[in-house]
Design a protein around this motif. Structure first.
Motif, PDB file in Angstrom:
ATOM      1  N   GLU A 224      17.260  -8.519   5.646  1.00 58.78           N
ATOM      2  CA  GLU A 224      18.405  -7.999   6.394  1.00 58.78           C
ATOM      3  C   GLU A 224      18.014  -6.905   7.377  1.00 58.78           C
ATOM      4  O   GLU A 224      18.486  -6.890   8.517  1.00 58.78           O
ATOM      5  N   TYR A 225      17.157  -5.991   6.981  1.00 56.86           N
ATOM      6  CA  TYR A 225      16.905  -4.792   7.776  1.00 56.86           C
ATOM      7  C   TYR A 225      15.576  -4.803   8.528  1.00 56.86           C
ATOM      8  O   TYR A 225      15.395  -4.019   9.455  1.00 56.86           O
ATOM      9  N   VAL A 226      14.633  -5.639   8.114  1.00 55.58           N
ATOM     10  CA  VAL A 226      13.351  -5.698   8.825  1.00 55.58           C
ATOM     11  C   VAL A 226      13.109  -7.145   9.263  1.00 55.58           C
ATOM     12  O   VAL A 226      13.437  -7.534  10.374  1.00 55.58           O
ATOM     13  N   SER A 227      12.529  -7.922   8.398  1.00 57.25           N
ATOM     14  CA  SER A 227      12.284  -9.344   8.630  1.00 57.25           C
ATOM     15  C   SER A 227      11.885  -9.957   7.300  1.00 57.25           C
ATOM     16  O   SER A 227      11.264  -9.295   6.458  1.00 57.25           O
ATOM     17  N   TRP A 228      12.219 -11.238   7.118  1.00 57.26           N
ATOM     18  CA  TRP A 228      11.813 -11.897   5.877  1.00 57.26           C
ATOM     19  C   TRP A 228      10.290 -11.923   5.747  1.00 57.26           C
ATOM     20  O   TRP A 228       9.759 -12.043   4.638  1.00 57.26           O
ATOM     21  N   ARG A 229       9.587 -11.791   6.870  1.00 59.94           N
ATOM     22  CA  ARG A 229       8.129 -11.832   6.839  1.00 59.94           C
ATOM     23  C   ARG A 229       7.543 -10.665   6.038  1.00 59.94           C
ATOM     24  O   ARG A 229       6.439 -10.772   5.488  1.00 59.94           O
ATOM     25  N   TRP A 230       8.267  -9.565   5.951  1.00 63.35           N
ATOM     26  CA  TRP A 230       7.774  -8.415   5.206  1.00 63.35           C
ATOM     27  C   TRP A 230       7.839  -8.619   3.691  1.00 63.35           C
ATOM     28  O   TRP A 230       7.269  -7.830   2.934  1.00 63.35           O
ATOM     29  N   CYS A 231       8.510  -9.664   3.266  1.00 65.91           N
ATOM     30  CA  CYS A 231       8.441 -10.031   1.845  1.00 65.91           C
ATOM     31  C   CYS A 231       7.003 -10.375   1.449  1.00 65.91           C
ATOM     32  O   CYS A 231       6.644 -10.287   0.265  1.00 65.91           O
ATOM     33  N   PHE A 232       6.188 -10.738   2.440  1.00 65.67           N
ATOM     34  CA  PHE A 232       4.799 -11.123   2.190  1.00 65.67           C
ATOM     35  C   PHE A 232       3.824 -10.103   2.754  1.00 65.67           C
ATOM     36  O   PHE A 232       2.773  -9.852   2.156  1.00 65.67           O
ATOM     37  N   TYR A 233       4.150  -9.513   3.885  1.00 64.60           N
ATOM     38  CA  TYR A 233       3.276  -8.484   4.450  1.00 64.60           C
ATOM     39  C   TYR A 233       3.149  -7.277   3.526  1.00 64.60           C
ATOM     40  O   TYR A 233       2.126  -6.587   3.547  1.00 64.60           O
ATOM     41  N   ILE A 234       4.166  -7.014   2.703  1.00 65.84           N
ATOM     42  CA  ILE A 234       4.140  -5.833   1.835  1.00 65.84           C
ATOM     43  C   ILE A 234       2.975  -5.888   0.857  1.00 65.84           C
ATOM     44  O   ILE A 234       2.479  -4.858   0.376  1.00 65.84           O
ATOM     45  N   ASN A 235       2.497  -7.107   0.560  1.00 64.18           N
ATOM     46  CA  ASN A 235       1.365  -7.248  -0.371  1.00 64.18           C
ATOM     47  C   ASN A 235       0.054  -6.740   0.219  1.00 64.18           C
ATOM     48  O   ASN A 235      -0.860  -6.384  -0.528  1.00 64.18           O
ATOM     49  N   LEU A 236      -0.043  -6.704   1.542  1.00 56.77           N
ATOM     50  CA  LEU A 236      -1.330  -6.397   2.172  1.00 56.77           C
ATOM     51  C   LEU A 236      -1.745  -4.936   2.023  1.00 56.77           C
ATOM     52  O   LEU A 236      -2.863  -4.669   1.572  1.00 56.77           O
ATOM     53  N   PRO A 237      -0.907  -3.935   2.386  1.00 60.37           N
ATOM     54  CA  PRO A 237      -1.364  -2.547   2.200  1.00 60.37           C
ATOM     55  C   PRO A 237      -1.544  -2.175   0.737  1.00 60.37           C
ATOM     56  O   PRO A 237      -2.488  -1.462   0.386  1.00 60.37           O
ATOM     57  N   ILE A 238      -0.644  -2.668  -0.116  1.00 53.82           N
ATOM     58  CA  ILE A 238      -0.801  -2.381  -1.551  1.00 53.82           C
ATOM     59  C   ILE A 238      -2.071  -3.042  -2.072  1.00 53.82           C
ATOM     60  O   ILE A 238      -2.820  -2.451  -2.866  1.00 53.82           O
ATOM     61  N   GLY A 239      -2.348  -4.248  -1.600  1.00 52.38           N
ATOM     62  CA  GLY A 239      -3.552  -4.946  -2.027  1.00 52.38           C
ATOM     63  C   GLY A 239      -4.818  -4.238  -1.605  1.00 52.38           C
ATOM     64  O   GLY A 239      -5.813  -4.242  -2.338  1.00 52.38           O
TER      65      GLY A 239
END
Length: 589
Positions: A224-239
């Motif tokens: 809703e507020y960013v993009s559905w793509r960040w559901c997956f991008y969020i794994n990258l910095p934490i990873g």
């Protein structure tokens, strides 16, 4: 100065056997008592060194001393591994509230089942092989390789430009995930003594349930507020943080590993790659048949029938091959025949379907029928999330205190079936208080039953065999998630098409389905819109019927877990651990 207390001398031909080895042997005999295993042991004893291609951990010298970790180093290892486990479970459900937006962007409503099942299929197909990899290769570096593949899959999903590319990314992420849960459990087994493992594993499972439960809400907020793509991008910095932490740490091995060159020279035999080359095509043909049946091809078409026949024949060959391999198989038969293992695995096979079906199709109902935004659909499934989290945590505590896990899993699986039965009555006019109440019952059931199978395996299987038993359980639960998401998608898509044709005969059914759940109001309006919304609602109801059936099946398998008091088992293992410590060499300062 520290000196080691001298050990008693042994005469020639009278080799001393350490107490830890005796206990491990006793544990193994407690579980493995089939004639096939006895014959395999006999053949192994008669085998010459030249016939043994790779030295497995079971054949390593008894003098290998376990190196347990304590204090800050234990904390430093457990934080990244637990965080990976949380991300793994979160990734399995975060996509649910983003799916309507994805289908609208890619015009791919009929691909919904593949968005979840491609992940689960890849994960379940490679799960048995991951167990072999951890047996022969470094635990830390194997874990990091799997995690890197998982991160690559997440990046591909986030950057996807088509539905096909997104499905490929989900499959890559699933391939990476296949070794992460098993790797986390293997590391716990390596760095902690057996009597301390259940508590740490319980924390991992609890956090994983939080990840599954919170995924739809987090996914809705990103969409809703960013993009559905960040559901997956969020794994990258934490990873990246997790990877750096693990690279800097030294993680001890439970058993010494043979040289890499020696493993690679006999990889086909030692890793059972023949078995993998049989089970993977069988699974893929089976899922293609389910996905294409009634959509691209008729159920009685030669393509669908051929896929089913090919899957069945290949799977039979896989079973015959695994039986021939015996103890060296990816899935040893002598363990699968044990009631505690097949019961726990069967329960999780169906229970993972229970979890995922509702998580994927309730957001479809709220976003298509109720016209919710992605984030509001996440808010509206909070009754399920809250009930699931509260009872996942509290049931684990009560099992620790009272000792019995069976009442919780039976209550939970029964409650999920009742909850699905109530959810099958939702319609465009269902009142808020009704669907809230239905979800509470469903969520409470999911939370109550979530951890019992893990607890049973951890406490009733001999400690030395827990990794193999957990690999079998994880394989079954991932396979179950993939199977029932595909079955649910088949039910949903076929029902939706039939309902649109029946309720709105003048509408273009293909255009409506291609528009996706979030864009249905852009292609129809007025009376046609009312009919289409009813078609969506009825299709979700039919999916909930499936939930009733798999919840009841999970209940049936859970009955085989047995009425056991885990406190008795913990005391037994505690006494064994103390005995091992007493018999070990002591240091005198």
């Amino acid at each position: 100065m520290a000196t080691e207390t001298p050990r008693p001398e042994t005469t020639a031909g009278d080799t001393e056997k350490p107490a830890s080895t005796e206990n491990e042997t006793q544990d193994k005999d407690d579980l493995i008592d089939t004639p096939e295993h006895s014959s395999l042991q006999k053949r192994s004893a008669e085998q010459t060194p030249e016939e043994t291609p790779v030295e497995t951990p079971a054949e390593t010298p008894a003098e290998h001393e376990r190196e347990y970790v304590h204090g800050i180093k234990l904390f430093a290892i457990m934080v990244p591994t637990t965080l990976v486990y949380f991300l793994l479970m979160l990734d399995g459900s975060i996509v649910s509230t983003a799916i309507p937006a994805i289908t609208s962007e890619f015009n791919s409503l009929l691909d919904i089942g593949w968005y979840g099942s491609a992940y689960q299929l890849a994960s379940s197909s490679f799960q048995p092989l991951s167990g072999k990899i951890y047996t022969y290769f470094s635990t830390k570096w194997s874990f990091l390789v799997f995690f890197f593949v998982f991160e690559v899959g997440s990046a591909v999903c986030g950057a996807a430009q088509s539905s096909t590319m997104f499905i490929v990314g989900r499959a890559i992420a699933g391939l990476g995930s296949s070794g992460l849960m098993n790797g986390a459990l293997t590391m716990v087994a390596a760095i902690l003594p057996p009597h301390r493992q259940p508590l740490v594993m319980g924390v991992n499972v609890g956090l994983g349930q939080v990840g599954i439960a919170c995924g739809p809400l987090i996914g809705g907020a990103f969409t809703e507020y960013v993009s559905w793509r960040w559901c997956f991008y969020i794994n990258l910095p934490i990873g990246a943080v997790v990877g750096l932490l693990l690279i800097m740490l030294r993680i001890p091995e439970a058993t010494p590993k043979p040289p890499v060159r020696q493993i690679l020279s006999t990889a086909v035999q030692s890793l059972d790659l023949q078995g993998f080359c049989l089970v993977a095509p069988a699974a893929i043909m089976f899922f293609l048949a389910l996905q294409w049946g009634g959509n691209q091809y008729a159920w009685d078409s030669s393509t669908v029938i051929g896929l089913f026949v090919g899957a069945g024949a290949t799977f039979i060959l896989f079973l015959l091959w695994e039986h021939r391999r015996g103890d060296e198989a990816m899935m040893p038969f002598f363990m699968i025949r044990k009631r505690i293992i097949w019961s726990a695995s069967g329960t999780m096979f169906f229970f993972m379907g229970v979890l995922f079906v509702a998580n994927y199709y309730l957001p479809i109902y709220f976003q298509a029928v109720k016209d919710d935004s992605a984030v509001m659909s996440g808010v509206h499934i909070l009754p399920t999330i809250i009930g699931q989290i509260i009872f996942a945590m509290s049931s684990g505590v009560f099992v620790e205190v009272l000792g019995y896990y069976l009442p919780w899993v039976l209550f939970g699986t029964a409650a999920t079936s009742v909850g699905y039965g109530l959810l099958s009555m939702i319609s465009p006019s269902t009142r808020v208080q009704d669907w809230v109440g239905y979800q509470i019952i469903f969520g409470v059931g999911c939370g109550a039953a979530a951890t019992s199978s893990y607890i049973a395996i951890q406490n009733l299987v001999p400690a030395a065999q827990i990794p193999v038993a957990m690999a079998i359980l994880i394989f079954c639960q991932n396979l179950g998630g993939a199977v029932f998401l595909i079955v649910a998608q088949t039910i949903f898509s076929n029902t939706l098409r039939d309902q649109i044709v029946q309720l709105v005969p003048d509408a273009n059914a293909a255009l409506i389905i291609a528009a996706g759940a979030r864009s249905v109001r852009q292609v129809v309006s007025g009376e046609q819109l009312a009919g289409v919304l009813q078609a969506y609602s009825t299709s979700v109801d039919r999916v909930m019927y499936l939930g009733v059936a798999i919840g009841a099946s999970a209940f049936a398998f859970a009955c085989g877990l047995g009425w056991k008091d885990i406190r008795v088992e913990k005391r037994k293992r505690g006494r064994e651990a103390q005995s091992n410590d007493a018999d070990a060499p002591t240091l005198i300062v």
